[in-house]
Design a protein around this motif. Structure first.
Motif, PDB file in Angstrom:
ATOM      1  N   THR A   1      27.884  27.351 -49.932  1.00  0.00           N
ATOM      2  CA  THR A   1      27.477  28.471 -48.895  1.00  0.00           C
ATOM      3  C   THR A   1      26.516  28.897 -49.976  1.00  0.00           C
ATOM      4  O   THR A   1      27.433  30.035 -50.943  1.00  0.00           O
ATOM      5  CB  THR A   1      28.122  28.871 -47.965  1.00  0.00           C
ATOM      6  OG1 THR A   1      29.145  27.564 -47.689  1.00  0.00           O
ATOM      7  CG2 THR A   1      27.689  29.592 -47.249  1.00  0.00           C
TER       8      THR A   1
ATOM      9  N   HIS B   1      30.265  38.157 -44.925  1.00  0.00           N
ATOM     10  CA  HIS B   1      31.286  36.875 -44.475  1.00  0.00           C
ATOM     11  C   HIS B   1      32.719  37.202 -45.477  1.00  0.00           C
ATOM     12  O   HIS B   1      32.467  38.494 -46.371  1.00  0.00           O
ATOM     13  CB  HIS B   1      30.665  35.966 -46.281  1.00  0.00           C
ATOM     14  CG  HIS B   1      29.451  35.529 -46.522  1.00  0.00           C
ATOM     15  ND1 HIS B   1      29.440  33.899 -45.448  1.00  0.00           N
ATOM     16  CD2 HIS B   1      28.140  35.817 -46.590  1.00  0.00           C
ATOM     17  CE1 HIS B   1      27.781  33.862 -45.823  1.00  0.00           C
ATOM     18  NE2 HIS B   1      26.665  35.015 -46.417  1.00  0.00           N
TER      19      HIS B   1
ATOM     20  N   LEU C   1      30.211  38.002 -38.783  1.00  0.00           N
ATOM     21  CA  LEU C   1      30.799  37.046 -40.108  1.00  0.00           C
ATOM     22  C   LEU C   1      29.321  35.759 -39.531  1.00  0.00           C
ATOM     23  O   LEU C   1      29.620  35.596 -38.653  1.00  0.00           O
ATOM     24  CB  LEU C   1      31.601  37.137 -40.265  1.00  0.00           C
ATOM     25  CG  LEU C   1      32.875  38.173 -40.263  1.00  0.00           C
ATOM     26  CD1 LEU C   1      34.305  37.704 -40.421  1.00  0.00           C
ATOM     27  CD2 LEU C   1      32.130  39.762 -41.097  1.00  0.00           C
ATOM     28  N   THR C   2      29.210  35.744 -41.266  1.00  0.00           N
ATOM     29  CA  THR C   2      28.318  34.303 -41.137  1.00  0.00           C
ATOM     30  C   THR C   2      29.377  33.114 -41.941  1.00  0.00           C
ATOM     31  O   THR C   2      29.004  32.205 -41.062  1.00  0.00           O
ATOM     32  CB  THR C   2      27.629  33.911 -41.472  1.00  0.00           C
ATOM     33  OG1 THR C   2      26.130  35.544 -41.802  1.00  0.00           O
ATOM     34  CG2 THR C   2      26.465  33.284 -41.916  1.00  0.00           C
ATOM     35  N   THR C   3      29.886  32.903 -42.596  1.00  0.00           N
ATOM     36  CA  THR C   3      31.065  32.444 -42.930  1.00  0.00           C
ATOM     37  C   THR C   3      32.409  33.296 -43.195  1.00  0.00           C
ATOM     38  O   THR C   3      32.324  34.568 -43.468  1.00  0.00           O
ATOM     39  CB  THR C   3      30.955  31.531 -43.670  1.00  0.00           C
ATOM     40  OG1 THR C   3      30.682  32.112 -44.665  1.00  0.00           O
ATOM     41  CG2 THR C   3      29.414  30.045 -43.984  1.00  0.00           C
TER      42      THR C   3
ATOM     43  N   GLN D   1      34.455  33.215 -46.798  1.00  0.00           N
ATOM     44  CA  GLN D   1      34.555  32.497 -47.946  1.00  0.00           C
ATOM     45  C   GLN D   1      35.614  32.357 -48.461  1.00  0.00           C
ATOM     46  O   GLN D   1      36.649  32.747 -48.953  1.00  0.00           O
ATOM     47  CB  GLN D   1      33.701  33.474 -48.505  1.00  0.00           C
ATOM     48  CG  GLN D   1      34.081  32.743 -50.226  1.00  0.00           C
ATOM     49  CD  GLN D   1      32.607  32.045 -50.657  1.00  0.00           C
ATOM     50  OE1 GLN D   1      32.676  30.853 -49.324  1.00  0.00           O
ATOM     51  NE2 GLN D   1      32.106  31.740 -51.596  1.00  0.00           N
TER      52      GLN D   1
ATOM     53  N   ASP E   1      33.439  27.178 -46.808  1.00  0.00           N
ATOM     54  CA  ASP E   1      33.432  28.219 -46.297  1.00  0.00           C
ATOM     55  C   ASP E   1      33.259  27.362 -44.176  1.00  0.00           C
ATOM     56  O   ASP E   1      32.299  27.000 -44.115  1.00  0.00           O
ATOM     57  CB  ASP E   1      32.319  28.299 -45.824  1.00  0.00           C
ATOM     58  CG  ASP E   1      32.195  29.034 -47.295  1.00  0.00           C
ATOM     59  OD1 ASP E   1      31.519  30.612 -47.281  1.00  0.00           O
ATOM     60  OD2 ASP E   1      31.832  29.113 -48.537  1.00  0.00           O
TER      61      ASP E   1
ATOM     62  N   PHE F   1      32.567  27.677 -40.593  1.00  0.00           N
ATOM     63  CA  PHE F   1      31.106  28.194 -40.043  1.00  0.00           C
ATOM     64  C   PHE F   1      30.890  27.558 -38.866  1.00  0.00           C
ATOM     65  O   PHE F   1      30.575  27.619 -37.621  1.00  0.00           O
ATOM     66  CB  PHE F   1      29.938  27.123 -40.762  1.00  0.00           C
ATOM     67  CG  PHE F   1      28.736  28.333 -40.647  1.00  0.00           C
ATOM     68  CD1 PHE F   1      28.249  29.734 -40.293  1.00  0.00           C
ATOM     69  CD2 PHE F   1      27.492  27.095 -40.799  1.00  0.00           C
ATOM     70  CE1 PHE F   1      27.167  29.861 -40.103  1.00  0.00           C
ATOM     71  CE2 PHE F   1      26.347  27.943 -40.207  1.00  0.00           C
ATOM     72  CZ  PHE F   1      26.028  29.033 -39.930  1.00  0.00           C
TER      73      PHE F   1
ATOM     74  N   ALA G   1      27.382  33.161 -49.561  1.00  0.00           N
ATOM     75  CA  ALA G   1      28.639  33.235 -49.758  1.00  0.00           C
ATOM     76  C   ALA G   1      28.180  33.383 -51.428  1.00  0.00           C
ATOM     77  O   ALA G   1      29.510  34.303 -51.265  1.00  0.00           O
ATOM     78  CB  ALA G   1      29.918  32.591 -48.603  1.00  0.00           C
TER      79      ALA G   1
END
Length: 287
Positions: A228, A167, A197-199, A201, A215, A217, A231
């Motif tokens: 999340t 993140h 990256l996933t989210t 933050q 977040d 997404f 995160a």
């Protein structure tokens, strides 16, 4: 054969708050394509799929599982809110107590306790770490978010933080800056895919141990994640590593308020233990 898909919300005791997740308690008959179809059809940011544990995982008999997570677009390595949702769903059926999950990110213990008539789950992350972000990548993130550089809080150095998933952590200088989220979906998604990256933050500090977070997404196919857990774990590790909070601390993160789905996440840091504990309530969504 029909597969039962349960719906739970995590990080709230109100079905209209927190982050909804799908939960499939027995995914043994499903392949990857079927799991992705279920997640896409449900449309939540993630759906959790449980199967038998791998040999040697450990844990109490009947309380250890393999746990995988699918967004509407792809499998993700770790998802905190879906872990909480799955843990609450299991606890309703086999009782509160300790659970152990083998996830793509590593082994994740969870403790579920009954509190005030509801259930609360606390997960323990895998070992976290943080890393620098290149100046050009940061500039691209700010451009995609349409944030000026002076919209960042200088007390929060931009970093990529990991506690099961990656993140990008950015500090918002004001609560109003955080509330004004209107970003270029495709542009941010492209950057996030390149950086794995996933989210993102986004954080605003409201007090010594209290934060508001959001977040984006896009890589999961949704504009914003309401609460999340992964995160939150990454942020806890980031805040401790940079000395923004004590080595031992209990943080409260408020998320989802700007989406109309308020949730509360607790982040516990323990001295001498690099892992991060993230907790919250969970409840089934009727229907």
């Amino acid at each position: 054969m029909t597969t039962e898909v349960l719906r739970y919300t995590a990080f709230s005791d109100d079905p209209a708050g927190g982050n909804p997740a799908g939960v499939v308690l027995d995914a043994s008959a499903l392949d990857d394509a079927a799991m992705l179809r279920i997640a896409a059809g449900l449309g939540y940011s993630e759906t959790a799929f449980l199967t038998a544990p791998p040999p040697g995982l450990g844990g109490a008999p009947g309380r250890a599982f393999t746990l995988r997570f699918f967004s509407p677009k792809a499998e993700v390595s770790f998802c905190g809110h879906a872990t909480v949702a799955a843990s609450v769903a299991l606890a309703e059926r086999i009782g509160p107590g300790d659970l152990l999950f083998a996830t793509p990110a590593g082994t994740v213990p969870v403790s579920v306790a009954a509190t005030g008539g509801g259930l609360r789950a606390v997960l323990t992350s895998v070992a976290p770490h943080t890393e620098e972000i290149a100046a050009a990548d940061l500039a691209e993130a700010l451009a995609a978010l349409d944030w000026p550089a002076d919209g960042l809080d200088p007390a929060f150095p931009p970093r990529i933080a990991f506690a099961g998933a990656r993140h990008l952590v950015l500090g918002a200088a004001t609560r109003a800056r955080l509330a004004d989220l209107d970003y270029d979906f495709a542009r941010l998604e492209a950057l996030m895919r390149r950086l794995d990256l996933t989210t993102v933050q986004l954080v605003h500090r409201a007090g010594p141990d209290t934060f508001h977070v959001r977040d984006p997404f896009p890589v999961g196919g949704v504009v914003e994640d309401p609460a999340t857990g992964a995160a939150a774990a990454a942020f806890g590790a980031y805040a401790r590593e940079l000395g923004l909070v004590p080595e031992e601390a209990l943080l409260t993160l408020h998320q989802g308020e700007d989406m109309g789905r308020p949730g509360v996440l607790t982040v516990e840091l323990r001295a001498g233990d690099p892992r991060v504990r993230v907790g919250g309530a969970g409840v089934r969504i009727p229907g």
